[in-house]
Design a protein around this motif. Structure first.
Motif, PDB file in Angstrom:
ATOM      1  N   PHE A  16       0.832  -1.196   0.000  1.00 50.11           N
ATOM      2  CA  PHE A  16       0.000   0.000   0.000  1.00 50.11           C
ATOM      3  C   PHE A  16       0.874   1.256   0.000  1.00 50.11           C
ATOM      4  O   PHE A  16       0.618   2.212  -0.747  1.00 50.11           O
ATOM      5  CB  PHE A  16      -0.924  -0.004   1.222  1.00 50.11           C
ATOM      6  N   SER A  20       1.210   3.983  -3.024  1.00 44.35           N
ATOM      7  CA  SER A  20       0.824   5.354  -2.674  1.00 44.35           C
ATOM      8  C   SER A  20       1.969   6.329  -2.941  1.00 44.35           C
ATOM      9  O   SER A  20       1.756   7.443  -3.440  1.00 44.35           O
ATOM     10  CB  SER A  20       0.403   5.432  -1.204  1.00 44.35           C
ATOM     11  N   SER A  24       1.882   9.472  -5.558  1.00 44.81           N
ATOM     12  CA  SER A  24       2.189  10.843  -5.151  1.00 44.81           C
ATOM     13  C   SER A  24       3.330  11.425  -5.980  1.00 44.81           C
ATOM     14  O   SER A  24       3.345  12.625  -6.278  1.00 44.81           O
ATOM     15  CB  SER A  24       2.530  10.894  -3.656  1.00 44.81           C
ATOM     16  N   MET A  80      -5.962   6.754  -7.604  1.00 45.28           N
ATOM     17  CA  MET A  80      -5.570   6.745  -6.196  1.00 45.28           C
ATOM     18  C   MET A  80      -6.791   6.542  -5.303  1.00 45.28           C
ATOM     19  O   MET A  80      -6.753   5.773  -4.333  1.00 45.28           O
ATOM     20  CB  MET A  80      -4.868   8.054  -5.839  1.00 45.28           C
ATOM     21  N   ALA A  84      -7.443   3.349  -2.931  1.00 50.13           N
ATOM     22  CA  ALA A  84      -7.663   3.515  -1.495  1.00 50.13           C
ATOM     23  C   ALA A  84      -8.931   2.787  -1.043  1.00 50.13           C
ATOM     24  O   ALA A  84      -8.988   2.246   0.070  1.00 50.13           O
ATOM     25  CB  ALA A  84      -7.754   5.001  -1.144  1.00 50.13           C
TER      26      ALA A  84
END
Length: 222
Positions: A16, A20, A24, A80, A84
């Motif tokens: 995860f 992530s 970003s 994203m 999530a």
């Protein structure tokens, strides 16, 4: 409904976190280009103010570039958000192609760093299954990561899928499945726990450089 245990916990968090962080970084790149183009537009405006006249074609090109980056950032944020939400439910019924394309999108930058390309081949019909979206994505990402470390000669991966009875097959084409260390790495880490959790198994494909994952349409016990 089976109790999905706290399995592959630390590995799942690392997965995860890695995805992530990659997302970003992509957002940061898009915003950097927008910021750079905005600065160039400001320079053009100051130049036009001091000397008169404006390079309209250059303004159009900069404006188009900003528009492309905004669309790029919007798509990144959508992916994203969807990624999530894979932890919202332990078990969910979903369209497999949608989630394979999500995995491809969030993995693209990491694969590109290893000069790998990835393509999801549509099945021609909707293929749905009921399982844990997050743990399925974790397993698929692990297999993609292994393939990127043992790439085939073309350094391209094709992922296809099909349904036969109550079993879903996902085929990975473009990795060195014949190399002794490949399957060792595939089965390393959290793989055994994920396969048990999903009721899945991994087998060599019917052709060279192929590997298949077989997953029941519904997890064990449902």
């Amino acid at each position: 409904m089976p109790a999905f245990p706290q399995t592959a916990g630390w590995g799942g968090l690392k997965f995860f976190g890695r995805i992530s962080a990659s997302i970003s970084h992509e957002l940061k790149n898009a915003l950097s280009i927008v910021n750079e183009n905005a600065g160039l537009l400001e320079d053009l405006a100051l130049l036009a103010d001091s000397k008169g006249g404006l390079d309209i074609e250059r303004v159009k090109a900069l404006s188009a570039s900003i528009g492309r980056q905004v669309k790029r950032a919007d798509n990144i944020i959508r992916n994203m958000n969807k990624f999530a939400h894979t932890v919202d439910f332990e078990i969910k019924t979903f369209d497999l192609q949608e989630y394979l394309e999500l995995t491809a999108a969030v993995s693209a930058r990491l694969l590109a760093a290893k000069s790998m390309t990835l393509k999801v081949i549509p099945a021609g019909q909707q293929v749905s299954l009921t399982t844990s979206p997050f743990f399925l994505l974790y397993l698929i990402w692990h297999l993609l990561d292994c393939c990127s470390q043992w790439p085939g000669p073309e350094k391209s991966l094709d992922v296809s899928f099909s349904r036969d009875g109550g079993v879903i097959s996902i085929c990975f084409k473009g990795c060195m499945t014949q190399e002794p260390g490949f399957m060792t790495q595939v089965m390393d880490g959290d793989s055994q726990a994920l396969l048990t959790l999903l009721g899945a198994n991994i087998a060599p494909g019917t052709r060279p450089h192929e590997m298949e994952v077989h997953i029941p349409e519904t997890p064990p016990g449902v």
